[in-house]
Design a protein around this motif. Structure first.
Motif, PDB file in Angstrom:
ATOM      1  N   UNK A  81      40.810 -13.768   8.820  1.00 42.90           N
ATOM      2  CA  UNK A  81      39.522 -13.932   8.138  1.00 42.90           C
ATOM      3  C   UNK A  81      39.749 -14.227   6.661  1.00 42.90           C
ATOM      4  N   UNK A  82      40.628 -13.457   6.033  1.00 40.44           N
ATOM      5  CA  UNK A  82      40.940 -13.673   4.620  1.00 40.44           C
ATOM      6  C   UNK A  82      41.470 -15.079   4.390  1.00 40.44           C
ATOM      7  N   UNK A  83      42.373 -15.522   5.248  1.00 41.41           N
ATOM      8  CA  UNK A  83      42.930 -16.871   5.118  1.00 41.41           C
ATOM      9  C   UNK A  83      41.844 -17.929   5.241  1.00 41.41           C
ATOM     10  N   UNK A  84      40.930 -17.758   6.205  1.00 42.94           N
ATOM     11  CA  UNK A  84      39.828 -18.717   6.391  1.00 42.94           C
ATOM     12  C   UNK A  84      38.898 -18.732   5.174  1.00 42.94           C
ATOM     13  N   UNK A 113      49.188 -12.554  -0.926  1.00 44.98           N
ATOM     14  CA  UNK A 113      49.598 -13.951  -0.714  1.00 44.98           C
ATOM     15  C   UNK A 113      48.412 -14.791  -0.241  1.00 44.98           C
ATOM     16  N   UNK A 114      47.513 -14.162   0.496  1.00 40.68           N
ATOM     17  CA  UNK A 114      46.314 -14.853   0.978  1.00 40.68           C
ATOM     18  C   UNK A 114      45.171 -14.788  -0.037  1.00 40.68           C
ATOM     19  N   UNK A 115      45.471 -14.321  -1.239  1.00 40.10           N
ATOM     20  CA  UNK A 115      44.539 -14.303  -2.372  1.00 40.10           C
ATOM     21  C   UNK A 115      43.442 -13.255  -2.284  1.00 40.10           C
ATOM     22  N   UNK A 116      43.760 -12.094  -1.686  1.00 34.12           N
ATOM     23  CA  UNK A 116      42.836 -10.966  -1.782  1.00 34.12           C
ATOM     24  C   UNK A 116      42.689 -10.610  -3.252  1.00 34.12           C
ATOM     25  N   UNK A 117      41.514 -10.173  -3.641  1.00 34.12           N
ATOM     26  CA  UNK A 117      41.287  -9.792  -5.033  1.00 34.12           C
ATOM     27  C   UNK A 117      41.726  -8.366  -5.325  1.00 34.12           C
ATOM     28  N   UNK A 118      41.783  -7.549  -4.287  1.00 35.41           N
ATOM     29  CA  UNK A 118      42.266  -6.176  -4.422  1.00 35.41           C
ATOM     30  C   UNK A 118      42.624  -5.648  -3.044  1.00 35.41           C
ATOM     31  N   UNK A 119      43.521  -4.677  -3.039  1.00 36.37           N
ATOM     32  CA  UNK A 119      43.944  -4.027  -1.797  1.00 36.37           C
ATOM     33  C   UNK A 119      43.768  -2.537  -2.002  1.00 36.37           C
ATOM     34  N   UNK A 120      42.911  -1.913  -1.203  1.00 38.86           N
ATOM     35  CA  UNK A 120      42.603  -0.497  -1.345  1.00 38.86           C
ATOM     36  C   UNK A 120      42.855   0.190  -0.009  1.00 38.86           C
ATOM     37  N   UNK A 121      43.642   1.253  -0.051  1.00 35.98           N
ATOM     38  CA  UNK A 121      43.875   2.038   1.161  1.00 35.98           C
ATOM     39  C   UNK A 121      42.751   3.050   1.302  1.00 35.98           C
ATOM     40  N   UNK A 122      42.132   3.075   2.488  1.00 37.97           N
ATOM     41  CA  UNK A 122      41.013   3.986   2.749  1.00 37.97           C
ATOM     42  C   UNK A 122      41.501   5.430   2.781  1.00 37.97           C
ATOM     43  N   UNK A 123      40.886   6.268   1.983  1.00 41.15           N
ATOM     44  CA  UNK A 123      41.194   7.694   2.107  1.00 41.15           C
ATOM     45  C   UNK A 123      40.568   8.233   3.396  1.00 41.15           C
ATOM     46  N   UNK A 124      41.198   9.219   3.996  1.00 46.53           N
ATOM     47  CA  UNK A 124      40.634   9.802   5.212  1.00 46.53           C
ATOM     48  C   UNK A 124      39.622  10.892   4.882  1.00 46.53           C
ATOM     49  N   UNK A 125      39.742  11.500   3.713  1.00 52.28           N
ATOM     50  CA  UNK A 125      38.821  12.536   3.261  1.00 52.28           C
ATOM     51  C   UNK A 125      37.485  11.910   2.860  1.00 52.28           C
ATOM     52  N   UNK A 126      36.385  12.477   3.357  1.00 54.07           N
ATOM     53  CA  UNK A 126      35.054  11.910   3.113  1.00 54.07           C
ATOM     54  C   UNK A 126      34.745  11.788   1.623  1.00 54.07           C
TER      55      UNK A 126
END
Length: 150
Positions: A81-84, A113-126
């Protein structure tokens, strides 16, 4: 063309997420912190591309000002999806924040490399998850100047 946000106007956010729990937490983050932005949700990669291209049931869907994209999706994964998105002349200017559970170096590298503007890892804690969504919102609404809607 009109600007998506002037600091006072809500922006359109597209959440591409297949986990109902994460969708619920994101909705709650928007509601709990009175985020005025409009959150639209699709649950797989093929649906995301149909939404973005205004196809089928999404013919009248608003083009988002910001995309929150999970990587591990059914039908078409988030990397595809990001690439598209970034190859499409009409869509490539929309900021994409990869919001995923993956902490794998290869996913981080590939996303950028696919030009994401940011990469965020989802926390599991609400509470942490709510804080992260709020920070993303504040950054893209209050700090960043988004491109005009086209």
């Amino acid at each position: 063309m009109t600007a998506p946000a002037d600091g006072n106007s809500p922006i359109e956010v597209l959440l591409v997420e297949d986990d109902p729990g994460d969708v619920l937490m994101t909705r709650e983050a928007f509601e709990e912190h009175k985020l005025r932005n409009r959150l639209n949700v699709v649950s797989d990669g093929a649906e995301a591309l149909a939404y973005l291209r205004g196809e089928g049931e999404y013919a009248d869907a608003p083009l988002p000002d910001l995309i929150l994209l999970d990587l591990n999706l059914p039908r078409r994964d988030g990397r595809e999806v990001l690439e598209e998105i970034k190859k499409d002349e009409q869509l490539c200017r929309i900021p994409v924040v990869v919001l995923t559970t993956s902490q794998a170096d290869e996913d981080i590298l590939r996303s950028y490399q696919l030009h994401a503007n940011a990469y965020v890892t989802k926390p599991v804690d609400f509470e942490r998850f709510i804080a992260v969504v709020r920070q993303i919102d504040e950054f893209f609404v209050s700090v960043v100047k988004l491109p005009p809607r086209g």
